[in-house]
Design a protein around this motif. Structure first.
Motif, PDB file in Angstrom:
ATOM      1  N   PHE A 284       0.796  -1.221   0.000  1.00  0.00           N
ATOM      2  CA  PHE A 284       0.000   0.000   0.000  1.00  0.00           C
ATOM      3  C   PHE A 284       0.833   1.278   0.000  1.00  0.00           C
ATOM      4  O   PHE A 284       0.282   2.377  -0.104  1.00  0.00           O
ATOM      5  CB  PHE A 284      -0.955   0.011   1.199  1.00  0.00           C
ATOM      6  N   ALA A 285       2.161   1.179   0.121  1.00  0.00           N
ATOM      7  CA  ALA A 285       2.983   2.393   0.102  1.00  0.00           C
ATOM      8  C   ALA A 285       2.812   3.147  -1.215  1.00  0.00           C
ATOM      9  O   ALA A 285       2.811   4.383  -1.249  1.00  0.00           O
ATOM     10  CB  ALA A 285       4.448   2.045   0.335  1.00  0.00           C
TER      11      ALA A 285
ATOM     12  N   ALA B 281      -1.422   9.318  -3.126  1.00  0.00           N
ATOM     13  CA  ALA B 281      -2.353  10.195  -2.422  1.00  0.00           C
ATOM     14  C   ALA B 281      -1.671  11.444  -1.870  1.00  0.00           C
ATOM     15  O   ALA B 281      -2.323  12.274  -1.231  1.00  0.00           O
ATOM     16  CB  ALA B 281      -3.033   9.436  -1.291  1.00  0.00           C
ATOM     17  N   GLY B 282      -0.349  11.565  -2.092  1.00  0.00           N
ATOM     18  CA  GLY B 282       0.369  12.752  -1.670  1.00  0.00           C
ATOM     19  C   GLY B 282       1.081  12.643  -0.347  1.00  0.00           C
ATOM     20  O   GLY B 282       1.638  13.631   0.141  1.00  0.00           O
ATOM     21  N   VAL B 283       1.089  11.457   0.260  1.00  0.00           N
ATOM     22  CA  VAL B 283       1.787  11.259   1.536  1.00  0.00           C
ATOM     23  C   VAL B 283       3.280  11.153   1.273  1.00  0.00           C
ATOM     24  O   VAL B 283       3.714  10.442   0.357  1.00  0.00           O
ATOM     25  CB  VAL B 283       1.265   9.999   2.253  1.00  0.00           C
ATOM     26  N   ARG B 284       4.082  11.846   2.067  1.00  0.00           N
ATOM     27  CA  ARG B 284       5.526  11.865   1.880  1.00  0.00           C
ATOM     28  C   ARG B 284       6.241  11.601   3.203  1.00  0.00           C
ATOM     29  O   ARG B 284       5.623  11.683   4.275  1.00  0.00           O
ATOM     30  CB  ARG B 284       5.972  13.224   1.322  1.00  0.00           C
ATOM     31  N   PRO B 285       7.530  11.272   3.168  1.00  0.00           N
ATOM     32  CA  PRO B 285       8.277  11.012   4.401  1.00  0.00           C
ATOM     33  C   PRO B 285       8.128  12.146   5.410  1.00  0.00           C
ATOM     34  O   PRO B 285       8.111  13.328   5.039  1.00  0.00           O
ATOM     35  CB  PRO B 285       9.724  10.882   3.918  1.00  0.00           C
ATOM     36  N   GLY B 286       8.002  11.770   6.669  1.00  0.00           N
ATOM     37  CA  GLY B 286       7.869  12.759   7.726  1.00  0.00           C
ATOM     38  C   GLY B 286       6.446  13.103   8.095  1.00  0.00           C
ATOM     39  O   GLY B 286       6.209  13.866   9.031  1.00  0.00           O
ATOM     40  N   CYS B 287       5.480  12.540   7.378  1.00  0.00           N
ATOM     41  CA  CYS B 287       4.081  12.787   7.714  1.00  0.00           C
ATOM     42  C   CYS B 287       3.656  11.948   8.919  1.00  0.00           C
ATOM     43  O   CYS B 287       4.241  10.892   9.198  1.00  0.00           O
ATOM     44  CB  CYS B 287       3.176  12.454   6.527  1.00  0.00           C
ATOM     45  N   LEU B 288       2.618  12.401   9.610  1.00  0.00           N
ATOM     46  CA  LEU B 288       1.944  11.597  10.630  1.00  0.00           C
ATOM     47  C   LEU B 288       0.615  11.144  10.053  1.00  0.00           C
ATOM     48  O   LEU B 288      -0.175  11.968   9.572  1.00  0.00           O
ATOM     49  CB  LEU B 288       1.711  12.403  11.909  1.00  0.00           C
TER      50      LEU B 288
ATOM     51  N   ALA C 247      -6.203  -4.999   7.874  1.00  0.00           N
ATOM     52  CA  ALA C 247      -6.293  -3.641   7.335  1.00  0.00           C
ATOM     53  C   ALA C 247      -5.392  -2.660   8.076  1.00  0.00           C
ATOM     54  O   ALA C 247      -4.710  -1.830   7.461  1.00  0.00           O
ATOM     55  CB  ALA C 247      -7.744  -3.161   7.367  1.00  0.00           C
ATOM     56  N   GLY C 248      -5.383  -2.710   9.403  1.00  0.00           N
ATOM     57  CA  GLY C 248      -4.538  -1.792  10.161  1.00  0.00           C
ATOM     58  C   GLY C 248      -3.076  -1.961   9.828  1.00  0.00           C
ATOM     59  O   GLY C 248      -2.333  -0.986   9.634  1.00  0.00           O
ATOM     60  N   SER C 249      -2.635  -3.214   9.749  1.00  0.00           N
ATOM     61  CA  SER C 249      -1.240  -3.499   9.425  1.00  0.00           C
ATOM     62  C   SER C 249      -0.917  -3.125   7.984  1.00  0.00           C
ATOM     63  O   SER C 249       0.206  -2.697   7.683  1.00  0.00           O
ATOM     64  CB  SER C 249      -0.924  -4.973   9.670  1.00  0.00           C
ATOM     65  N   MET C 250      -1.867  -3.286   7.082  1.00  0.00           N
ATOM     66  CA  MET C 250      -1.653  -2.900   5.682  1.00  0.00           C
ATOM     67  C   MET C 250      -1.188  -1.450   5.578  1.00  0.00           C
ATOM     68  O   MET C 250      -0.213  -1.139   4.886  1.00  0.00           O
ATOM     69  CB  MET C 250      -2.943  -3.081   4.887  1.00  0.00           C
ATOM     70  N   MET C 251      -1.903  -0.568   6.268  1.00  0.00           N
ATOM     71  CA  MET C 251      -1.583   0.851   6.177  1.00  0.00           C
ATOM     72  C   MET C 251      -0.365   1.209   7.025  1.00  0.00           C
ATOM     73  O   MET C 251       0.443   2.060   6.631  1.00  0.00           O
ATOM     74  CB  MET C 251      -2.791   1.688   6.606  1.00  0.00           C
TER      75      MET C 251
ATOM     76  N   HIS D  21       5.258   3.085   7.324  1.00  0.00           N
ATOM     77  CA  HIS D  21       6.638   2.938   7.785  1.00  0.00           C
ATOM     78  C   HIS D  21       7.604   2.829   6.603  1.00  0.00           C
ATOM     79  O   HIS D  21       8.717   3.365   6.648  1.00  0.00           O
ATOM     80  CB  HIS D  21       6.752   1.714   8.681  1.00  0.00           C
ATOM     81  N   ALA D  22       7.171   2.135   5.542  1.00  0.00           N
ATOM     82  CA  ALA D  22       8.032   2.006   4.367  1.00  0.00           C
ATOM     83  C   ALA D  22       8.282   3.366   3.710  1.00  0.00           C
ATOM     84  O   ALA D  22       9.334   3.576   3.097  1.00  0.00           O
ATOM     85  CB  ALA D  22       7.401   1.040   3.357  1.00  0.00           C
TER      86      ALA D  22
END
Length: 420
Positions: free
Chosen positions: A122-123, A129-136, A148-152, A157-158
């Motif tokens: 899912f990375a 979707a616009g998520v980049r390193p350093g996001c929460l 599902a929780g582990s998928m995301m 983390h990746a």
């Protein structure tokens, strides 16, 4: 900002196809050695002959209901066998020595999670979707039983992101955590994010940091997209399953869903093993080159169609139209699959019920379940509601109807939701 997750997203389409089918025979030989169920599925087939789509189409489709039956039969017949055979029905190439987690999807069907980073894939969807390193990331998928929780979380983390494991429920606490932590993105079902935001409005709490979301587990129709967009949130969808991981994802072009890498997609005529012509609606069938859980021609039960051409965003992989319904009666409600076998299990507990029909209704983001029953005498409404909740993990209203009033069409699950 890097536009693509990796260079594979923009490789020539014919080059990707050649690479996948060049890799497939050796991949299947390894799967035959390590996963006995794959060996049985390929009995009579030479992997060398499965190096193109015509060859692959000769192998019968393995459908989700069959995987459930195989796993269940293996547990009954091989109590002393190793976990790969007994628990996973022989489809997993890894056991407790290499699996990091084991999950249970409704049925139950058991799935292993291997040790590779971003095991579920899912990375790529998070990046699109616009998520980049350093996001929460505020992750509101379930962390227990289903993956599902582990998928995301493994995807985040990746990418180099932190995760708040919000899970499901506790809406007021979710609002407070978002207000305190200021997450950049949300992962979960669209309906739950809407509930959280509506609760925040009631509480008079502003959540200005939340600007991106990756949704899965439910339909994400244009009406919900517009609702989130009006609140300044860009929501994207990803399509996946507990068996295959992430199958396809949405990009900024918002023209269909783009197939994940390391997967071969076919659209087959429901109830058959034969691919349909391009553009025709049929069942989504996927062969995944996952060495830990090598599923060959796995029928998801979902309907979709291949879209012509490549995405305007520059990604070159195959696009599908998105989720277009179910090829069988299995239905997803609030992110959970409900199977006809579960309805049968409810009826087995209540022999006084003559016929039943589980009706899923409501509008986008607000699923409702009504369990309609014809019974001898007075229907045990409370006991039936408890059985539905226990076997499906979802709540339903039980409605007793007159004998002979339910349609005689063979359906035990009816999806009557409005997706407009």
């Amino acid at each position: 900002m890097q536009a693509f997750f990796d260079v594979r997203e923009t490789q020539p389409e014919d080059g990707r196809e050649r690479d996948l089918f060049a890799r497939l025979p050796d991949f299947l030989r390894a799967a035959v050695r390590s996963a006995p169920a794959v060996a049985r599925q390929l009995q009579g087939f030479d992997p060398a002959g499965l190096s193109d789509r015509a060859g692959l189409a000769r192998v019968p489709v393995l459908r989700k209901s069959e995987l459930l039956q195989i796993q269940h039969g293996a547990r009954l017949a091989h109590a002393g066998a190793g976990e790969r055979d007994r628990v996973f029905g022989g489809f997993s190439a890894i056991g407790w020595d290499r699996a990091r987690r084991v999950f249970a999807s409704p049925g139950p069907i058991y799935e292993p999670e291997g040790p590779r980073p971003d095991y579920w894939g899912f990375a790529r969807a998070l990046h699109a979707a616009g998520v980049r390193p350093g996001c929460l990331i505020h992750n509101c998928f379930s962390y227990h039983f289903t993956p599902a929780g582990s998928m995301m979380e493994t995807a985040a983390h990746a990418l180099g992101c932190a995760v708040f494991p919000g899970g499901v429920g506790q809406t007021e606490q979710q609002v407070r955590a978002m207000a305190d932590l200021g997450p950049d993105a949300y992962t979960g079902t669209p309906s739950f994010l809407r509930i959280i935001l509506e609760k925040a409005d009631e509480m008079g709490v502003s959540l200005p940091s939340l600007r991106r979301a990756l949704f899965s587990g439910e339909a994400y129709p244009p009406s919900l997209h517009a609702w989130f967009q009006a609140r300044g949130i860009q929501g994207y969808q990803a399509y996946g399953s507990a068996d295959l991981g992430m199958i396809a994802y949405e990009s900024e072009a918002r023209e269909g869903l783009i197939l994940n890498e390391d997967m071969i997609l076919e659209i087959v005529r429901p109830g058959t093993h034969q691919p349909v012509p391009e553009g025709e609606v049929g069942e989504v069938v996927v062969t995944t080159l996952n060495p830990d859980y090598p599923l060959l021609r796995f029928g998801t039960g979902d309907l979709s169609a291949v879209l012509p051409g490549a995405s305007p965003c520059g990604r070159t992989n195959v696009r599908i139209a998105g989720w277009m319904g179910r090829a069988d009666q299995t239905t997803k409600v609030r992110g959970m699959f409900v199977h006809p076998e579960q309805v049968a299990g409810i009826l087995a507990r209540h022999p006084e019920v003559l016929r039943a029909r589980l009706v899923v209704s409501g509008v986008a983001g607000h699923d409702e379940m009504t369990f309609k029953v014809e019974a001898r005498g007075e229907a045990p409404v409370e006991a039936l509601a408890a059985s539905v909740r226990e076997l499906t993990k979802l709540r339903a209203r039980v409605e007793a109807v007159a004998p002979g009033s339910l349609p005689n069409d063979g359906k035990v699950i009816e999806d009557a939701r409005n997706y407009e």
